[in-house]
Design an enzyme around this catalytic site. Structure first.
Site, PDB file in Angstrom:
ATOM      1  N   GLU A   1      -4.141  -9.124   0.193  1.00 57.60           N
ATOM      2  CA  GLU A   1      -4.659  -8.930   1.546  1.00 57.60           C
ATOM      3  C   GLU A   1      -6.180  -8.977   1.470  1.00 57.60           C
ATOM      4  O   GLU A   1      -6.769  -8.271   0.641  1.00 57.60           O
ATOM      5  CB  GLU A   1      -4.198  -7.563   2.051  1.00 57.60           C
ATOM      6  CG  GLU A   1      -3.868  -7.527   3.508  1.00 57.60           C
ATOM      7  CD  GLU A   1      -3.216  -6.204   3.903  1.00 57.60           C
ATOM      8  OE1 GLU A   1      -2.071  -5.943   3.480  1.00 57.60           O
ATOM      9  OE2 GLU A   1      -3.870  -5.441   4.615  1.00 57.60           O
TER      10      GLU A   1
ATOM     11  N   GLU B   1       0.830  -1.212   0.000  1.00 56.56           N
ATOM     12  CA  GLU B   1       0.000   0.000   0.000  1.00 56.56           C
ATOM     13  C   GLU B   1       0.862   1.260   0.000  1.00 56.56           C
ATOM     14  O   GLU B   1       0.717   2.154   0.828  1.00 56.56           O
ATOM     15  CB  GLU B   1      -0.938  -0.016   1.201  1.00 56.56           C
ATOM     16  CG  GLU B   1      -1.863  -1.207   1.182  1.00 56.56           C
ATOM     17  CD  GLU B   1      -2.994  -1.126   2.211  1.00 56.56           C
ATOM     18  OE1 GLU B   1      -2.978  -0.227   3.066  1.00 56.56           O
ATOM     19  OE2 GLU B   1      -3.904  -1.972   2.119  1.00 56.56           O
TER      20      GLU B   1
HETATM   21  C1  GAL Z   1      -4.090  -2.884   5.373  1.00 58.47           C
HETATM   22  C2  GAL Z   1      -2.601  -2.782   5.618  1.00 58.47           C
HETATM   23  C3  GAL Z   1      -2.175  -3.680   6.749  1.00 58.47           C
HETATM   24  C4  GAL Z   1      -3.077  -3.488   7.918  1.00 58.47           C
HETATM   25  C5  GAL Z   1      -4.478  -3.789   7.507  1.00 58.47           C
HETATM   26  C6  GAL Z   1      -5.472  -3.733   8.629  1.00 58.47           C
HETATM   27  O1  GAL Z   1      -4.573  -1.858   4.612  1.00 58.47           O
HETATM   28  O2  GAL Z   1      -1.898  -3.146   4.466  1.00 58.47           O
HETATM   29  O3  GAL Z   1      -0.860  -3.398   7.120  1.00 58.47           O
HETATM   30  O4  GAL Z   1      -2.949  -2.184   8.356  1.00 58.47           O
HETATM   31  O5  GAL Z   1      -4.848  -2.852   6.529  1.00 58.47           O
HETATM   32  O6  GAL Z   1      -6.755  -3.942   8.144  1.00 58.47           O
END
Ligand code: GAL
Length: 803
Positions: free
Chosen positions: A497, A420
């Site tokens: 993710e 991100e």
């Molecule tokens: C994502 C991020 C992670 C963590 C996660 C929590 O956007 O890449 O590091 O913060 O959100 O939901």
């Protein structure tokens, strides 16, 4: 007489830690360091008196030893534990035999801003807390009786520098490496498999030599490939190679007939043993792991391994080990991976930084598809004092070292150059992505380069615009999957993710019809008074979704190679959606103590072939309450639910369902689920109303551990009624006492807002459970752990330690 000499020799070895000089020696350098928070620059000198400093063994994380506080500069985002600055010193002697050798000190990771001195000479600084590095010591060493002093200053005081808990200190392993003047370079062997089929594999071995002898040399290089039993499979010996002053690079090609392929189910490992000779004398030997496999990612079909279409069923993991903090412990890592593997997980994303090398060794051995990730930010910061300010000076070196260190791991399939990253949103994203991809490709062109993106409008995403990614990773955005192929023609995809659902183990809220999303502003967040969130899979971060929704989207998108769920385990820090006193994450499928939340069984039912039947919630409610009962099941056609032997009906999952449910009018008794296939019972599962808390029940993951000063037994503490039923909301204060050859190194209960310390001999139970982590000493013998609590019958468990 002979015996006497033998004893003398043994003493000499144990004092110095060195045996007779071999061509290469690798010496564990973790023992007996001195540690202090006293910030005294004189500590670099050999005369400095550290008599009143604490003695400890590495790996060490001083943050985890502290108390939680809202005042800590790391903030709750960083775990609300102390950070600061500290020094480590170690005194050691070098045998005369090492005088003509080259001596290195290797650090796997120091969080952060480490600076190292030997005998007062400055060796250097490494700002990144995740990078592995080494320094040459030879020039400054004293040999024989005189002492050498290594001093390490660790400065983690500039805060906040992370969006999660980092730990502080020399939290990974340290070793001394002693080589000849001509030797294989650090991470100097790289074995790739340019051609692999079931019939034959070609292994290309690159060997990088260092020549400190200051003149041209002639060497022989031999590579020997051995199978997992140590049997030699093939060997290649090249003679009379000329080696110029400083460095040399050599290649050999070896072939293996009918190779055993590395796979998730059978992660077969070979070893490459590289030897260097001069005039027939072996002057160096170095071992590398080799896994032979081939893989492909296709635009329409996604990932395949050894020709077999395979969905990556992975999880993201931060590096902390719960109550043990960031301090590396192989057994703690292995336990995490075992729990994940049993869930059907087959992939790990090392969010968002170079991991400890040991976790990659375990992934090689256990069969995980790894996305190895380098950075959470580039030049644009995410936290006020983070690595972005070191970016310009260090990113190239850190990325190169990361790739060189990790590229022999067969478990790694993808390099992620960022998570991100802010530069997605402006044109600097183009130049930096190109630069990073090029650095990676130059060192390893056998894997895909990806980056975890959030901007899914192609024109607005400059990292994508660079054209330098082989694979597009997307975080969240599952609603958009259907348009991906249209919006990003000819691209390959991975859900880098997913989910970010929020759960506290054993906490159930009803009704749970709609998904509750966290609010954008924590101040307006609706709160449970006890800072918990419900464990029905129905609460999620506003940018994410529930586990079921996220998995459904990935499962149905055949062009997506797989998922890395955020996250496998809860981790310290990032306690979204709550502020203080919450201090650890709610995202895990498994809580911080290692106890699965209910949704673990949803994944298990989808990700494994084994029959699953899991019922939730517990069965202690007020009479007359309408309770939502869920069952996760697999390898069956239907589930029938009974309350006190009365059928409440049969349920079957629809195509896109992951659980079945009943609304049940509560009454005390036994809830029983029966799963059937073709009319035959597959499994039954019962949940009973628990009576009054009566006793403590202890159970250990392993009752026999190694007497090596490192091994662990994880002891689960359950509060149960007279009949052995877990008392669902029991929160007794449990006191531990230990006797024998070990110690308690951590306690936990998985409660995200517990402010009890992790280093203690007591812990309050959370929803019926807590945990004590017991570590073996180096003595063989017995460890007895007793757990007691007011008003409860206590329990005792015995662990044996063996050589
Ligand atoms: C994502 C991020 C992670 C963590 C996660 C929590 O956007 O890449 O590091 O913060 O959100 O939901």
């Amino acid at each position: 007489m002979k015996k006497f000499f033998y004893i003398l020799l043994l003493i000499a070895i144990s004092i110095d830690g060195f045996a007779q000089p071999k061509s290469r020696e690798t010496i564990n350098f973790n023992k007996s360091w001195k540690f202090s928070f006293e910030n005294n620059e004189k500590a670099i000198t050999n005369q400095f008196n550290d008599a009143n400093w604490r003695v400890l063994n590495l790996p060490h994380d001083w943050s985890i030893e502290g108390q939680f506080s809202e005042q800590h500069l790391s903030t709750t985002q960083g775990g609300a534990l102390p950070t600061g600055l500290a020094w480590y010193r170690k005194s050691f002697s070098m045998p005369m035999t090492a005088q003509n050798k080259v001596v290195w000190i290797e650090f796997d990771g120091v969080y952060r801003n480490s600076e190292v001195w030997i005998n007062g000479h400055y060796l250097g600084k490494r700002p990144s807390g995740y990078t592995s590095f080494r320094y040459g010591l030879s020039k400054f060493l004293k040999f024989g009786k005189e002492k050498n002093i290594i001093a390490v200053k660790v400065d983690n005081s500039e805060q906040p520098n992370s969006r999660w808990y980092t730990g502080s200190g020399i939290y990974r392993n340290v070793r001394l490496v002693i080589t000849s003047q001509i030797a294989i370079d650090k991470w100097g062997v790289f074995a790739t498999t340019p051609k692999v089929s079931q019939e034959e594999a070609e292994i290309k071995v690159e060997v990088n030599l260092l020549n400190r002898a200051k003149k041209n040399q002639v060497v022989d290089i031999q590579n020997i490939i051995v199978d997992s039993g140590g049997k030699v499979i093939v060997s290649e010996h090249t003679k009379n190679l000329s080696l110029k002053d400083s460095t040399g690079k050599y290649f050999q090609l070896l072939k293996i007939k009918k190779p055993q392929l590395w796979s998730i189910e059978k992660p077969y490992l070979y070893k490459v043993i590289t030897k260097v000779f001069q005039q027939n004398h072996e002057i160096d030997v170095y071992e590398s792991t080799l896994g032979i496999r081939f893989f492909n990612i296709e635009t329409e079909k996604g990932f395949s391994l050894n020709g077999k279409p395979t969905k990556i069923q992975g999880v993201c993991m931060h590096h902390d080990l719960g109550a043990l903090g960031a301090a590396v412990n192989v057994r703690a890592m292995e336990r995490q991976l075992e729990i994940l593997k049993a869930m059907g997980c087959n992939g790990i994303r090392t969010a968002h930084n170079p991991p400890a090398p040991e976790i990659l060794d375990l992934c090689d051995k256990m069969g995980f598809i790894v996305m190895d990730e380098a950075f959470d930010m580039w030049k644009k910061r995410k936290s006020k004092k983070d690595y972005s300010s070191d970016w310009t000076a260090w990113h190239q070196k850190d990325l190169e070292d990361f790739i060189k260190r990790d590229r022999n791991h067969p478990s790694i399939f993808m390099w992620s150059i960022g998570n991100e990253i802010r530069e997605q949103f402006d044109s600097t994203g183009i130049t930096i992505t190109k630069e990073l991809a090029q650095i990676v490709k130059k060192l390893d062109n056998t894997r895909l380069v990806t980056s975890a993106l959030t901007e899914n409008v192609p024109d607005k995403n400059f990292i994508f615009q660079s054209g330098a990614l082989d694979l597009l990773g997307f975080n969240y955005k599952h609603e958009g999957y259907t348009d991906f192929l249209k919006n990003f023609p000819n691209q390959k995809f991975i859900a880098s993710e997913t989910a970010s659902a929020l759960e506290s183990r054993g906490r159930y809220e009803m009704p749970q019809e709609n998904i509750q999303f966290s609010s954008r502003d924590v101040k307006t967040q609706t709160r449970n008074a006890d800072w918990t969130t419900s464990a029905y899979d129905n609460v999620a971060a506003y940018w994410g979704t529930t586990h079921e929704e996220a998995w459904k989207a990935v499962k149905n998108a055949h062009f997506i190679s797989g998922t890395y769920v955020w996250t496998g385990f809860d981790y310290l820090g990032e306690p979204h959606p709550y502020p203080w006193p919450a201090r650890s994450s709610y995202f895990g499928i498994i809580d911080l103590a290692g106890f699965p939340k209910d949704v673990y069984y949803m994944y298990q039912s989808e990700w494994t072939e084994k029959p699953v039947l899991h019922l939730l919630p517990h069965w202690n409610w007020e009479k007359g309450k309408t309770v939502e009962v869920w069952a996760y099941y697999s390898q069956a056609d239907e589930v029938e639910l009974f309350l006190n032997d009365k059928s409440l009906g049969i349920r079957k999952k629809g195509v896109n369902d992951f659980h079945v449910k009943w609304s049940v009018n509560y009454e005390v008794g036994t809830l029983k689920a029966v799963s059937r296939k073709d009319g035959k019972i597959v499994l039954t599962e019962e949940v009973k109303t628990a009576g009054k808390a009566f006793k403590i029940k202890l159970s250990a993951d392993r009752q026999s551990i190694k007497a090596n000063g490192e091994d662990l037994s994880f002891i689960k503490v359950s509060i149960v009624d007279e009949n052995g039923n877990l008392v669902p909301e029991a929160n007794h204060l449990v006191n531990f006492s230990l006797e024998g050859v070990g110690s308690i190194v951590g306690v936990d209960n998985g409660y995200q807002a517990s402010l009890e310390p992790f280093k203690a001999n007591y812990r309050r139970a959370f929803n019926g459970l807590c945990l004590a982590i017991v570590q073996a000493s180096e003595k063989v013998g017995k460890i007895t752990l007793k757990a007691s609590a007011e008003g409860l019958q206590s329990d005792t468990i015995m662990i044996e330690t063996t050589k």
